[in-house]
Write an enzyme that holds these catalytic residues in place. Structure first.
Site, PDB file in Angstrom:
ATOM      1  N   ASP A   1     -15.256 -32.757 -57.693  1.00  9.63           N
ATOM      2  CA  ASP A   1     -16.106 -32.160 -58.009  1.00  9.63           C
ATOM      3  C   ASP A   1     -15.683 -31.355 -59.419  1.00  9.63           C
ATOM      4  OD1 ASP A   1     -19.215 -32.291 -60.152  1.00  9.63           O
ATOM      5  OD2 ASP A   1     -19.492 -30.849 -58.681  1.00  9.63           O
TER       6      ASP A   1
ATOM      7  N   ASP B   1     -18.155 -28.829 -62.135  1.00 10.81           N
ATOM      8  CA  ASP B   1     -19.037 -27.926 -62.025  1.00 10.81           C
ATOM      9  C   ASP B   1     -19.383 -27.763 -60.480  1.00 10.81           C
ATOM     10  OD1 ASP B   1     -19.432 -27.666 -65.164  1.00 10.81           O
ATOM     11  OD2 ASP B   1     -19.856 -29.369 -64.438  1.00 10.81           O
TER      12      ASP B   1
ATOM     13  N   ASP C   1     -20.778 -30.152 -54.158  1.00 13.93           N
ATOM     14  CA  ASP C   1     -21.693 -29.106 -53.943  1.00 13.93           C
ATOM     15  C   ASP C   1     -23.224 -29.617 -54.089  1.00 13.93           C
ATOM     16  OD1 ASP C   1     -21.426 -29.711 -57.405  1.00 13.93           O
ATOM     17  OD2 ASP C   1     -22.151 -27.189 -56.992  1.00 13.93           O
TER      18      ASP C   1
END
Length: 220
Positions: free
Chosen positions: A12, A14, A171
């Protein structure tokens, strides 16, 4: 491959590879100012990140006084314009990212990014930080007609990287769900833009620093 168990490591963007909170919060607050709304603290914007800029804007409006009819669609182009013009002012790789990528490169592993950010913005951001050319593919929220938590972006990543055993690092619950639905193991980072403790995301493993990633993957 030197016996390393994964051919592909996907990330991922960001909150996983990059700490982009400062620039995203600035874009949200610039857009809220168009409606004479007070700025939000970065800590308030943090859990809004992960499902794309339009969702982030909607949550920012909700947190600052409500979402008037048509406001999201009306303000979204201005948010994108501002963010594109200030995309890498504060954004930086999280500690250990570059060393982890170096380690994976040395093992012959293909690395990739799968993000819900628009692909063009993801490429611009990664390019501005000299990371775009390190990725075998970059898949954005508009690349394959589906976004995480759909497994389709993960499946596209594997196909574009030439196939092989893959793992995905993220996240958010959307990252974990996309990986699970695609049938690949997931690793959560505890330092990302979390809306809950990393241990509650349902990932197969959790790391607290990127220095832990390559040794962990080597053991799996």
């Amino acid at each position: 491959m030197n016996g390393f168990p994964f051919a592909i490591v996907g990330f991922d963007l960001d909150g996983t590879l990059l700490d982009t909170l400062g620039d995203l919060a600035a874009a949200v607050n610039h857009t809220l100012a168009q409606m004479d709304r007070a700025p939000l603290a970065e800590a308030a914007v943090r859990p809004m990140i992960g499902r794309g800029a339009k969702h982030m804007l909607e949550e920012g409006l909700r947190a600052s006084g409500g979402v008037p009819d048509g406001a999201v669609e009306g303000l979204y182009p201005e948010l994108l314009r501002f963010y594109e013009a200030h995309i890498a002012v504060h954004s930086r790789p999280f500690p250990g990212v570059v060393a982890a990528l170096d380690g994976l490169d040395a093992l012959g592993v293909r690395t990739a990014v799968v993000t819900n950010k628009l692909e063009g913005l993801a490429r611009q951001l990664l390019g501005g930080l000299d990371l775009a050319d390190r990725m075998a593919t970059i898949i954005g929220g508009d690349t394959v007609g589906a976004r995480k938590p759909s497994p389709e972006p993960i499946r596209a990543m594997i196909e574009r990287c030439g196939g092989g055993r893959a793992v995905f690092i993220g996240d958010s619950i959307y990252d974990v769900m996309a990986a699970k639905h695609a049938g690949v193991p997931s690793v959560a980072v505890s330092f990302g833009f979390l809306d809950r403790p990393a241990g509650e995301l349902g990932a197969d493993h959790v790391i607290d620093h990127f220095d832990e990633l390559v040794p962990l993957l080597a053991r799996l």
